[in-house]
Design a protein around this motif. Structure first.
Motif, mmCIF file in Angstrom:
data_model
loop_
_atom_site.group_PDB
_atom_site.id
_atom_site.type_symbol
_atom_site.label_atom_id
_atom_site.label_comp_id
_atom_site.label_asym_id
_atom_site.label_seq_id
_atom_site.Cartn_x
_atom_site.Cartn_y
_atom_site.Cartn_z
ATOM 1 N N GLY A 290 28.252 26.948 31.531
ATOM 2 C CA GLY A 290 28.533 25.538 31.314
ATOM 3 C C GLY A 290 28.160 25.131 29.909
ATOM 4 O O GLY A 290 27.662 25.943 29.117
ATOM 5 N N CYS A 291 28.420 23.848 29.587
ATOM 6 C CA CYS A 291 28.033 23.359 28.260
ATOM 7 C C CYS A 291 27.686 21.886 28.326
ATOM 8 O O CYS A 291 28.071 21.182 29.260
ATOM 9 N N ILE A 292 26.897 21.457 27.323
ATOM 10 C CA ILE A 292 26.727 20.032 27.094
ATOM 11 C C ILE A 292 27.330 19.753 25.729
ATOM 12 O O ILE A 292 27.279 20.608 24.839
ATOM 13 N N MET A 293 27.911 18.574 25.584
ATOM 14 C CA MET A 293 28.703 18.333 24.375
ATOM 15 C C MET A 293 28.516 16.904 23.885
ATOM 16 O O MET A 293 28.567 15.961 24.694
ATOM 17 N N SER A 294 28.294 16.755 22.585
ATOM 18 C CA SER A 294 28.392 15.453 21.952
ATOM 19 C C SER A 294 29.750 15.389 21.272
ATOM 20 O O SER A 294 29.996 16.096 20.293
ATOM 21 N N GLY A 295 30.640 14.536 21.788
ATOM 22 C CA GLY A 295 31.974 14.407 21.209
ATOM 23 C C GLY A 295 31.958 13.778 19.832
ATOM 24 O O GLY A 295 32.964 13.787 19.115
ATOM 25 N N LYS A 296 30.788 13.245 19.422
ATOM 26 C CA LYS A 296 30.686 12.564 18.136
ATOM 27 C C LYS A 296 30.774 13.537 16.961
ATOM 28 O O LYS A 296 30.820 13.131 15.817
ATOM 29 N N LYS A 297 30.746 14.829 17.278
ATOM 30 C CA LYS A 297 30.896 15.854 16.233
ATOM 31 C C LYS A 297 32.301 16.444 16.373
ATOM 32 O O LYS A 297 33.276 15.835 15.951
ATOM 33 N N ASP A 298 32.414 17.620 17.026
ATOM 34 C CA ASP A 298 33.726 18.267 17.102
ATOM 35 C C ASP A 298 34.662 17.664 18.168
ATOM 36 O O ASP A 298 35.745 18.218 18.389
ATOM 37 N N GLY A 299 34.295 16.564 18.774
ATOM 38 C CA GLY A 299 35.239 15.830 19.621
ATOM 39 C C GLY A 299 36.068 14.862 18.775
ATOM 40 O O GLY A 299 37.001 14.227 19.279
ATOM 41 N N LEU A 300 35.699 14.737 17.503
ATOM 42 C CA LEU A 300 36.390 13.847 16.549
ATOM 43 C C LEU A 300 36.485 12.404 17.049
ATOM 44 O O LEU A 300 37.501 11.736 16.843
ATOM 45 N N VAL A 301 35.423 11.951 17.708
ATOM 46 C CA VAL A 301 35.393 10.545 18.162
ATOM 47 C C VAL A 301 34.106 9.855 17.727
ATOM 48 O O VAL A 301 33.148 10.512 17.311
ATOM 49 N N ASN A 302 34.093 8.545 17.862
ATOM 50 C CA ASN A 302 32.948 7.768 17.423
ATOM 51 C C ASN A 302 31.891 7.638 18.521
ATOM 52 O O ASN A 302 30.752 7.259 18.252
ATOM 53 N N ILE A 303 32.277 7.898 19.756
ATOM 54 C CA ILE A 303 31.321 7.901 20.866
ATOM 55 C C ILE A 303 31.875 8.811 21.972
ATOM 56 O O ILE A 303 33.090 8.933 22.104
ATOM 57 N N GLY A 304 30.975 9.427 22.740
ATOM 58 C CA GLY A 304 31.430 10.248 23.866
ATOM 59 C C GLY A 304 30.683 11.562 23.982
ATOM 60 O O GLY A 304 30.161 12.088 22.996
ATOM 61 N N GLY A 305 30.612 12.060 25.204
ATOM 62 C CA GLY A 305 29.987 13.357 25.464
ATOM 63 C C GLY A 305 30.392 13.835 26.847
ATOM 64 O O GLY A 305 31.117 13.133 27.559
ATOM 65 N N PHE A 306 29.980 15.027 27.209
ATOM 66 C CA PHE A 306 30.208 15.485 28.583
ATOM 67 C C PHE A 306 29.306 16.652 28.940
ATOM 68 O O PHE A 306 28.722 17.301 28.060
ATOM 69 N N ILE A 307 29.234 16.876 30.275
ATOM 70 C CA ILE A 307 28.666 18.124 30.806
ATOM 71 C C ILE A 307 29.853 18.815 31.462
ATOM 72 O O ILE A 307 30.641 18.163 32.161
ATOM 73 N N ALA A 308 30.005 20.116 31.259
ATOM 74 C CA ALA A 308 31.048 20.868 31.965
ATOM 75 C C ALA A 308 30.386 22.097 32.582
ATOM 76 O O ALA A 308 29.597 22.779 31.913
ATOM 77 N N LEU A 309 30.682 22.345 33.865
ATOM 78 C CA LEU A 309 30.006 23.427 34.588
ATOM 79 C C LEU A 309 30.995 24.275 35.375
ATOM 80 O O LEU A 309 31.968 23.755 35.935
ATOM 81 N N ARG A 310 30.695 25.561 35.436
ATOM 82 C CA ARG A 310 31.537 26.485 36.180
ATOM 83 C C ARG A 310 31.312 26.342 37.692
ATOM 84 O O ARG A 310 32.246 26.415 38.474
ATOM 85 N N ASN A 311 30.034 26.134 38.079
ATOM 86 C CA ASN A 311 29.704 26.098 39.505
ATOM 87 C C ASN A 311 29.311 24.703 39.966
ATOM 88 O O ASN A 311 28.838 23.886 39.177
ATOM 89 N N GLU A 312 29.405 24.500 41.286
ATOM 90 C CA GLU A 312 29.195 23.166 41.844
ATOM 91 C C GLU A 312 27.720 22.837 42.074
ATOM 92 O O GLU A 312 27.362 21.661 42.238
ATOM 93 N N ALA A 313 26.858 23.870 42.042
ATOM 94 C CA ALA A 313 25.481 23.719 42.525
ATOM 95 C C ALA A 313 24.779 22.424 42.063
ATOM 96 O O ALA A 313 24.171 21.735 42.867
ATOM 97 N N TRP A 314 24.849 22.105 40.780
ATOM 98 C CA TRP A 314 24.080 20.957 40.261
ATOM 99 C C TRP A 314 24.903 19.664 40.285
ATOM 100 O O TRP A 314 24.387 18.590 39.971
#
Ligand code: F0G
Length: 497
Positions: A290-314
């Protein structure tokens, strides 16, 4: 004046050679196995965009800036943005958005639940990362907090190359420990190692062997902001993934600058030049859980982020916490228009013309500063140039803050806002009142994406040339207000006389 064709050719050749010199940092002293990939036959790397919307640059004079800096207590965080000409405080959230991003904003579906903008965003993130579960957040640190609150318990330990400040703070806030295991070259500002964000595999192996049961997940930060925006190699990320797997530890990537890291791999890693940055990014994500991401860098936006995960556990716990403080799972802390722009940005950022230009910006400035005798952290990273103020201004003692003094002078002389990363940020006073300086005295110039052009940088370089001639006359600063917490944000100074 008439210029003969022969002369023109000479001028052209001279220009060509100069550009070649400036744009090919790896030709001198770089191990032969690292290739420099150019996207076009031209030596000059251009801004790969044209400009449709412009903002005026506020160009004050030195005389106008002097009282502004005095009123701000010689702290650039306390200077109003309108009084800055070139704002290099951060590359975070300062991107210029594209016409396509603005267009996407207009078609956003602002429904509270089940927004079609979220479906679009989810699809883009799934395609990019290969992860099934996508949780939007308002920015990177919200993703960090959710993960830490859900999974991390007091006494646990989380290894990485270097944790970014907010990641470390979120880990420590829940009583756990953030462990930095970057290779030794990553701590040496003069080392020209091409992958200074690599994790020391021997250290990681023995750390995992000794602590596996206390490690809820292991990380790597791409690129390594703390070490100067340096990349990790694909070979290293593969080995790190294999080690975490061997010890049954989930692998989470801090992916803020994943595209810049992917393009560094294409440019510098043996056997990777033929691949697209997108393909390399896919492989990087495929190696983790999985990853955590601040979109304010390579998301090319002024605000935003996400968590993306392969498994459902958490995921169930994460979504419950998300609802508590960020918002419903189909918008996180964002408006649907932010998700729309973010989805477009995640795609645009992997355009190789853009990435080639992006990495050329830091290289261009760093090389020209070095040619003027201004030392910078080597090699230039992806998003920022770090000036070594301790070497540049050896006559200013650490207790008089050479980094802050240089940052203030850059503001007065050029209208540049930078950020000291030295004894203002990390210096301490021990119980006997003795000053303990930071190991390094750096000034970070972090570049907003797609905002400034080459002529802006040429203008700054011209001013630096003049600054070099009078650097002995620069004086240090003394603290007049020293807050106990996070002093760099609110401290105040006066120049020494
Ligand atoms: N991880 C890294 C590597 C970062 O550089 C940042 C932010 C974050 C996480 C947190 O993301 O700001 O969206 O909450 N870095 C900014 C900077 C603040 O100026 O370097 P965020």
């Amino acid at each position: 004046m008439i210029i003969h064709i022969g002369e023109l050719v000479n001028i052209q050749n001279a220009l060509f050679n100069r550009t070649k010199e400036v744009l090919s940092p790896w030709e001198n002293g770089t191990p032969a196995c690292y290739t420099q990939v150019y996207m076009s036959a031209h030596r000059t790397i251009i801004e790969p965009f044209k400009i449709k919307v412009v903002e005026p640059l506020n160009c004050l004079t030195r005389a106008e800036r002097e009282p502004i800096l005095t009123n701000a207590g010689y702290n650039l965080f306390l200077v109003a943005a309108k009084d800055v000409t070139f704002d290099f405080l951060t590359d975070s959230g300062t991107t210029a958005m594209s016409a396509n991003q603005w267009a996407a904003i207009m078609v956003a579906d602002e429904s509270y639940a089940g927004s079609s903008s979220f479906s679009k965003f989810e699809k883009v993130v799934r395609n990019l990362t290969g992860y099934e579960f996508i949780i939007p957040t308002h920015q990177g640190r919200a993703a960090e907090r959710l993960i830490c609150e859900t999974i991390v318990k007091p006494g646990m330990k989380i290894p990485s190359n270097n944790h970014f400040d907010t990641t470390r703070a979120n880990i420590e806030f829940v009583g756990a420990e953030a462990i930095d295991l970057v290779i030794d070259e990553g701590r040496d500002p003069t080392s020209t190692h091409p992958f200074k964000a690599n994790i020391d595999l021997e250290k990681l192996e023995s750390f995992c062997a000794a602590n596996a049961k206390d490690i809820p997940f292991g990380m790597i930060t791409l690129t390594n902001n703390t070490g100067g925006g340096q990349p990790a190699s694909l070979a290293n990320i593969r080995s790190v993934a294999a080690l975490y797997k061997k010890y049954g530890i989930p692998f989470i990537i801090d992916a803020c600058r994943f595209a810049e890291n992917s393009f560094f791999i294409k440019m510098r890693e043996a056997g990777q030049a033929h691949r697209t940055a997108r393909d390399i990014a896919h492989e990087i994500f495929s190696l983790a859980d999985g990853c955590i991401m601040s979109g304010k860098k390579d998301g090319l936006v002024n605000i935003g982020g996400f968590i993306a995960l392969r498994n459902e556990a958490w995921v169930t716990t994460l979504r419950s916490l998300l609802i508590l403080t960020e918002g419903f799972p189909t918008y996180g802390g964002l408006a649907a228009r932010d998700l729309e722009a973010f989805a477009v940005g995640l795609d645009e950022v992997l355009d190789e013309r853009y990435l080639e230009y992006r990495l050329a910006v830091t290289r261009y400035l760093a090389e020209r500063l070095n040619a003027l005798g201004i030392p910078t952290v080597q090699p230039p990273g992806g998003h920022a140039v770090y000036i070594d103020a301790k070497s540049f201004l050896p006559h200013i003692e650490p207790q008089h803050f050479p980094g802050q003094a240089l940052a203030c002078e850059l503001y007065l002389a050029e209208g540049v806002r930078s950020c000291e990363i030295g004894s203002v940020m990390f210096g301490k006073t021990d119980s006997t009142g003795c000053f303990i300086p930071s190991k390094l005295e750096l000034v970070r110039l972090a570049f907003p994406r797609r905002v400034y052009t080459q002529s802006h940088f040429d203008y700054i370089i011209e001013g630096m040339q003049e600054l070099v001639t009078r650097k002995e006359a620069l004086r240090g600063l003394k603290l007049t207000y020293d807050p106990t917490l996070l002093r760099h944000f609110t401290a105040r100074f006066e120049p020494l006389t």
